[in-house]
Design an enzyme around this catalytic site. Structure first.
Site, mmCIF file in Angstrom:
data_model
loop_
_atom_site.group_PDB
_atom_site.id
_atom_site.type_symbol
_atom_site.label_atom_id
_atom_site.label_comp_id
_atom_site.label_asym_id
_atom_site.label_seq_id
_atom_site.Cartn_x
_atom_site.Cartn_y
_atom_site.Cartn_z
ATOM 1 N N GLY A 104 32.643 -36.001 -3.385
ATOM 2 C CA GLY A 104 32.699 -36.721 -2.119
ATOM 3 C C GLY A 104 31.416 -37.415 -1.717
ATOM 4 N N LYS A 105 30.320 -37.169 -2.427
ATOM 5 C CA LYS A 105 29.024 -37.694 -2.002
ATOM 6 C C LYS A 105 28.900 -39.195 -2.282
ATOM 7 C CE LYS A 105 27.505 -33.635 -0.706
ATOM 8 N NZ LYS A 105 28.662 -32.787 -0.996
#
Length: 393
Positions: free
Chosen positions: A169-170
């Site tokens: 998700g980064k």
């Protein structure tokens, strides 16, 4: 694809005469931050464990951790045998402050972990001055702030060690993965050994069929090595980070201006010292009675329904999170005694509670859209605002 076809999927495998990709990524990531050293690891959680062990933190020590973040900083402190002491945060930014950190410290405090949360940066001027004055090292958890810059310098470089995650998700994602960066050569050496079963990179060129890592008895380690496939993805993505951050920052400004026109609505503030911004989760803030006093989850649910996009409330503050349950593992019994628990979480956290009650978040990918998409988000929040009686009903 080159990493896949090389058949060398980990650094712990005979070399082909070139540096491993995880080492290449570490060198590129250090260069990106203008620091001399970086060590790649398998997860952001491992990066925090390596950072703590590189500072020789262990049983009998305390580490100050912000109460509003993912659980990883707390579990990392527990994994090295130390006690995590939760500190309150600023109610507007969700970040640790010099005052809240100082209030949680004792003579046993051996480090402070600051998290640059969601879409902003903690007060690095104040925290660095406070930590230096106390003689306590600062660890920057910059897992949510890749590429952010404070007064012309990348975050993660102000503390003794910077820790990063490259989870899927980064904004810089490799599926899983992490890194520690530092300007201290001793910490760099220890970090190599701690994450590779007491092995470090061999000096000089890497011969064909030789092992790139060689044993060093300085400190006992564990296997936290990054895979070559993850490193390949990160080497591909890193050159795009600044351009994508710039676009997200531009859209964040557009969105902030639109939301400011709504009564009682704003955004998570960003300090003036931040001259390059990174947005992991964009934060929309509102005054407590803006939506009729309904739970923040209901507000997030309504905005999400309007946009057909995931919008959520912040994580539960860690002092009452079901993820923080050291009593469920025997390995933590020595530190998580009744007195240890009271020391760790036995205080009020009004800042963390206020942030959670008055903030909704959504992922950074929405900011890769254009001005029309930002207008749609503003319109959705505005629609929920005008129909807030429906939320109460």
């Amino acid at each position: 694809m080159q990493a896949l076809r090389s058949r060398r999927w980990a650094v712990s495998w005979p070399a082909d005469g070139t540096k491993s990709r995880e080492r290449q990524f570490a060198e590129e990531y250090a260069r990106y931050h203008d620091v001399p050293y970086c060590v790649s690891v398998d997860h952001g959680s491992s990066a925090l464990v390596v950072a703590l062990e590189a500072l020789d933190i262990g049983p009998g020590d305390e580490v100050v951790v912000p109460n509003l973040t993912w659980v990883a900083p707390v579990t990392a402190v527990l994994r090295v045998g130390a006690l995590p002491v939760l500190a309150d945060v600023d109610p507007r930014s969700g970040c640790l402050t010099p005052e809240t950190a100082a209030a949680a410290m004792s003579e046993r405090t051996k480090a402070i972990i600051v998290v640059h949360l969601a879409c902003t940066v903690a007060d690095l001027d104040g925290l660095c001055a406070m930590a230096e004055g106390a003689g306590v090292p600062l660890i920057e958890d910059a897992a949510q702030a890749h590429g952010a810059q404070w007064r012309g310098r990348k975050v993660g470089t102000f503390g003794r060690i910077g820790a990063f995650s490259f989870q899927v998700g980064k904004v810089l994602a490799g599926g899983e993965g992490g890194a520690v960066i530092t300007s201290d050569p001793e910490i760099h050496l220890r970090a190599q050994l701690l994450r590779a079963d007491s092995r470090r990179y061999a000096d000089g060129p890497v011969p064909v069929a030789a092992m790139e890592l060689r044993p060093d008895p300085l400190v006992m380690g564990t296997n936290y090595c990054m895979s070559e496939l993850t490193a390949g993805v990160l080497l591909d993505r890193l050159p795009h980070l600044d351009d994508e951050n710039a676009h997200r920052a531009k859209m964040a400004d557009e969105l902030s201006a639109g939301l400011a026109a709504l009564d009682g609505v704003g955004v998570v503030p960003v300090p003036d010292a931040v001259d390059l911004r990174s947005v992991y989760e964009f934060g929309v803030r509102f005054e407590p009675d803006t939506f009729g006093g309904v739970p923040v989850e209901r507000v997030a649910e309504a905005v999400s329904a309007e946009l057909e996009m995931a919008v959520w409330a912040p994580s539960t503050p860690l002092h009452r999170s079901h993820m923080v349950r050291p009593e469920t593992k025997r390995r933590f019994a020595a530190v998580w005694t009744e007195s240890g628990r009271r020391r760790a979480v036995g205080r009020d956290y009004p800042g963390a509670e206020r942030y959670r009650e008055t903030t909704v978040l959504f992922y950074h990918r929405a900011l890769l859209g254009d001005e029309h998409d930002m207008a749609d988000i503003v319109a959705a929040v505005g629609k929920v605002l005008t129909r807030r009686r429906d939320l109460i009903g």
